[in-house]
Every structure is written in C-alpha cells, then in structure tokens.
Scaffold this active site. Sequence first.
Site, PDB file in Angstrom:
ATOM      1  N   SER A  33       0.871  -1.181   0.000  1.00 47.71           N
ATOM      2  CA  SER A  33       0.000   0.000   0.000  1.00 47.71           C
ATOM      3  C   SER A  33       0.902   1.223   0.000  1.00 47.71           C
ATOM      4  CB  SER A  33      -0.940   0.006   1.207  1.00 47.71           C
ATOM      5  OG  SER A  33      -0.199   0.131   2.415  1.00 47.71           O
ATOM      6  N   LEU A  56      -3.175   1.369   7.046  1.00 49.56           N
ATOM      7  CA  LEU A  56      -3.606   2.486   6.219  1.00 49.56           C
ATOM      8  C   LEU A  56      -3.010   2.453   4.822  1.00 49.56           C
ATOM      9  CD1 LEU A  56      -3.444   5.472   8.734  1.00 49.56           C
ATOM     10  CD2 LEU A  56      -5.433   4.096   8.084  1.00 49.56           C
ATOM     11  N   HIS A  83       3.669  -4.999   2.793  1.00 53.77           N
ATOM     12  CA  HIS A  83       3.154  -5.597   4.026  1.00 53.77           C
ATOM     13  C   HIS A  83       3.608  -7.038   4.187  1.00 53.77           C
ATOM     14  CE1 HIS A  83       0.235  -2.399   5.134  1.00 53.77           C
ATOM     15  NE2 HIS A  83       0.213  -2.179   3.830  1.00 53.77           N
ATOM     16  N   LEU A 131       5.208 -10.715   2.001  1.00 48.14           N
ATOM     17  CA  LEU A 131       5.602 -11.607   0.910  1.00 48.14           C
ATOM     18  C   LEU A 131       5.512 -13.017   1.468  1.00 48.14           C
ATOM     19  CD1 LEU A 131       8.798 -11.416  -1.343  1.00 48.14           C
ATOM     20  CD2 LEU A 131       8.018 -13.543  -0.337  1.00 48.14           C
ATOM     21  N   TYR A 145      16.576  -9.869   2.130  1.00 48.85           N
ATOM     22  CA  TYR A 145      16.140  -8.635   1.482  1.00 48.85           C
ATOM     23  C   TYR A 145      17.325  -7.817   0.964  1.00 48.85           C
ATOM     24  CZ  TYR A 145      11.370  -9.619   2.828  1.00 48.85           C
ATOM     25  OH  TYR A 145      10.121 -10.208   2.943  1.00 48.85           O
TER      26      TYR A 145
END
Length: 205
Positions: free
Chosen positions: A95, A109, A120, A122, A166
């Site tokens: 988002s 949000l 948010h 994976l 990451y």
Amino acid sequence: MSALSALPFLKPVHLRSPRSSPGGQRRHTLPASEFRCLSPEDAVSVFEIEREAFISVSGDCPLHLDEIRHFLNLCPELSLGWFEEGRLVAFIIGSLWDQERLSQAALTLHKPQGSAVHIHVLAVHRTVRQQGKGSILMWRYLQHLRCLPAARRALLMCEPFLVPFYQKCGFQPLGPCQVTVGDLAFVEMQHPVRGHAFMRRNSGC
C-alpha cells in the site's frame, strides 16, 4: 486503462505451448506460469498461504483476511500474485505510505498521496519453498513498481534473520523500525524505485 493492461510484463507468461487433443485440435489449458495483480476474489487463497507461513513462526499474520480484502479493494495495483496452472503459489501485498519511516498506522492504512510503497507481506506456498520463488517474485514486483507513477521507493519491515534475504533483493537497512507487534522487533529496509518517465523510455512500460 487498468494497471494490468498498461504493464506488458504482467501479462500472462506462457511457459509451454497449449496441449493438443488426439485429433490435432488445440484445447484450452491454464498458463503454466502467470504474474498478475491480485483482486479481492483472491483474498482467501492469499490468507491461506499467509496463515500457514506466519502462524507457525510468529503466532500471527501480518494481514488478517479482512485487511487483505481491504488492501485488495483499495490498491490492487500494489499487489502481485504468482500463479501456476491457475493456483496461487506466492504473493506480495503493498500500500502507499506518505512518511519517511513506517509507523504503527502504516500496518492498516493506504495513503493515496504517498510516494513510498509499504510492502506488508511476501509469502510463498509451503509446497514450492526453497526454490527461489520469493526472490523472483520480489524482482518482478520491483519492476512493476517502476511503472507506477506514484512509486518512488519501497519500504518494508522484517525480523533480523530476514535482513540478508532482502539485502540480496537490493534493500538497504534503515535501522530499527518504530513498529512493534507483541514482543517482536523489526528492522526497517528501503529500496529506491526509479522514476516513471525513465522506465517508460527504457523498459516499454
């Protein structure tokens, strides 16, 4: 124009030719592999994969079913699913966020005027883990973000043991995250996203 039709690399990727019947006529088969934005109709499949992946490790999910539906209704273009023969095997949901760093409010949000994409979650289906699908999906997702005018950077929070994964995907640590969930503490990470105009000239977006 929908986000999907505007992004050629998200069109179904057919990795094998349609099968033929004994009479030589081609019969319809589902694509062997397909990447596409998710829709609210995919929410249950998404939650089933997420629940299995996270509850066994942390006891909770980053997104519950109603939150998944919430984001897939508000900003489906910030999601990406990997389907094999019509079955969801991995996904990312994001988002927009409008601050430099993530806060507790970022968990629920979507800020349409924001320029940061908050990733948010994976998750990869348990039957296809350890095959590099998470890295491939993240690469495809970052390419997808480069075709969205609003996206300037991607943010995520992860537990410390996931930082090396990451980093291999190109994310850099920003330090401890302000967000906590129960007893869990997180590292916040960032990846730059190139400008829309540049990518239009160089990638066919």
